[in-house]
Design a protein around this motif. Structure first.
Motif, PDB file in Angstrom:
ATOM      1  N   TYR A 128      30.037  64.661  54.150  1.00  0.00           N
ATOM      2  CA  TYR A 128      31.277  65.437  54.301  1.00  0.00           C
ATOM      3  C   TYR A 128      31.058  66.546  55.341  1.00  0.00           C
ATOM      4  O   TYR A 128      30.688  67.662  55.029  1.00  0.00           O
ATOM      5  N   TYR A 173      34.474  60.250  52.891  1.00  0.00           N
ATOM      6  CA  TYR A 173      35.314  60.086  51.696  1.00  0.00           C
ATOM      7  C   TYR A 173      34.750  59.047  50.727  1.00  0.00           C
ATOM      8  O   TYR A 173      35.414  58.684  49.759  1.00  0.00           O
ATOM      9  N   SER A 231      44.664  62.319  53.563  1.00  0.00           N
ATOM     10  CA  SER A 231      43.970  63.359  54.317  1.00  0.00           C
ATOM     11  C   SER A 231      44.174  63.057  55.801  1.00  0.00           C
ATOM     12  O   SER A 231      43.518  62.189  56.369  1.00  0.00           O
TER      13      SER A 231
HETATM   14  C1  AVJ Z   1      40.460  69.693  50.370  1.00  0.00           C
HETATM   15  C2  AVJ Z   1      42.241  68.342  51.114  1.00  0.00           C
HETATM   16  C3  AVJ Z   1      40.651  69.164  52.668  1.00  0.00           C
HETATM   17  O1  AVJ Z   1      41.170  65.971  52.488  1.00  0.00           O
HETATM   18  O2  AVJ Z   1      39.092  66.283  53.011  1.00  0.00           O
HETATM   19  C4  AVJ Z   1      37.840  65.457  50.054  1.00  0.00           C
HETATM   20  C5  AVJ Z   1      40.056  66.771  49.808  1.00  0.00           C
HETATM   21  N1  AVJ Z   1      39.367  64.569  48.855  1.00  0.00           N
HETATM   22  N2  AVJ Z   1      37.385  64.281  49.573  1.00  0.00           N
HETATM   23  C6  AVJ Z   1      40.065  66.484  52.287  1.00  0.00           C
HETATM   24  C7  AVJ Z   1      39.096  65.624  49.603  1.00  0.00           C
HETATM   25  C8  AVJ Z   1      38.302  63.748  48.846  1.00  0.00           C
HETATM   26  C9  AVJ Z   1      39.922  67.463  51.122  1.00  0.00           C
HETATM   27  N3  AVJ Z   1      40.819  68.645  51.294  1.00  0.00           N
END
Ligand code: AVJ
Length: 317
Positions: free
Chosen positions: A50, A199, A277
């Motif tokens: 991430y 993700y 997203s």
């Molecule tokens: C918090 C909305 C920015 O969209 O990257 C991350 C949420 N969901 N992994 C994104 C999220 C799964 C994240 N945000």
């Protein structure tokens, strides 16, 4: 324990009933963020896959001082503050430059808000007033907090579909006064594999985060969902410039919504969309904002152009 009578619980039950009865089926993503969901999201931000949070933090490290200089003394109002870990850089820049800095974190999670408030409490000169609620609730407060910098970081904007975004930006534009600023963090379009990995982390925190919305339904709505019968499914769709996140039922599920006295059946193989997203192209985003009467004063981005920070101010199209 099922608290069936509270307004919020009934609201959650109604939202779940509406979304789960729709086709394709969906759930509003704001319900991902209860105390457990906020905790799981923090774990996601720490995974090597991430890249968003890490990249945004380094951009903030480099640019917070310049941003504080450009905006002048202002109240920092943060939408979806979360734990405010990323905001610490900005808070440090404003408190070192201005004698009486003010911080107003806004979050739907009471626990996240408590963390944000505690973190800000480490800066004795900083006046902190948290607002517990979704970010729509804060727009009417903004004129009285001017001069302000509205912080919307973490690419949270990416959760909104185009219709929701149009409403959001109209509200922002109306709520900002001349001399106010906004700092926006957005994830940028890039190769699909990098996004897909972010993700679908190997440690499984992304999957746990998706499943938590159903765990929350079990806790708050008495839904009796078999969490073992749910798979996390996330993929970047280049033609939509967005990640779509689903929960796929690997078996038939009878979802009870106790506060409404209803049950909704999900068949094996059916998917429920929990989140989108969106990813942005800087030029297209700046153009959209310009048409929405917001001028981009400066754009900060990393060498790989993987993430963007935009400093905005009200303007005219
Ligand atoms: C918090 C909305 C920015 O969209 O990257 C991350 C949420 N969901 N992994 C994104 C999220 C799964 C994240 N945000």
């Amino acid at each position: 324990m099922i608290s069936s009578s509270s307004t919020e619980t009934r609201e959650f039950a109604r939202a779940a009933a509406l979304g789960l009865s729709d086709h394709p089926r969906w759930l509003p993503c704001r319900y991902l963020y209860d105390a457990e969901g906020s905790r799981l999201f923090e774990r996601i931000t720490e995974t090597p896959e991430y890249y968003l949070t890490r990249t945004e933090l380094s951009l903030l490290d480099e640019s917070s001082d310049a941003i504080a200089a450009m905006t002048g003394d202002a109240t920092l109002v943060e939408l979806g503050a979360g734990s405010a870990r990323k905001t610490e850089r900005i808070i440090a820049a404003y408190t070192s430059r201005y004698a009486a800095a003010r911080y107003v974190p806004v979050d739907v999670s009471g626990e996240a808000l408590a963390e944000a408030t505690a973190l800000a409490g480490r800066y004795p000169a900083l006046a902190v007033r948290g607002v517990h609620g979704s970010y729509e609730t804060v727009f009417p407060l903004l004129p009285s907090l001017s001069p302000l910098v509205l912080l919307f970081l973490g690419s949270t904007i990416g959760n909104l579909n185009q219709t929701e975004a149009d409403v959001f930006w109209r509200n922002v534009r109306c709520a900002l006064s001349p001399g106010d600023f906004m700092l926006l963090g957005v994830d940028l379009v890039k190769d699909a594999a990098t996004i897909d990995r972010a993700y679908n982390d190997a440690a499984g925190w992304s999957a746990a985060f998706t499943k938590n919305i159903f765990a929350r339904m079990n806790r708050e709505l008495g839904s009796e969902i078999d969490l073992g019968g749910i798979d996390h499914e996330a993929a970047y769709r280049p033609e939509w410039q967005r990640v779509e996140i689903f929960a796929r039922m690997t078996r038939r599920q009878e979802v009870r919504l106790a506060p409404l006295g209803r049950t909704i059946t999900l068949e094996a193989g059916e998917r429920v969309m929990t989140e989108i997203s969106r990813k942005y192209e800087l030029a297209a985003l700046r153009d959209y904002l310009h048409l929405s009467e917001l001028e981009t004063l400066q754009t900060f981005t990393d060498p790989a152009q993987s993430y963007g920070l935009l400093l905005l101010r009200p303007g005219q199209s």
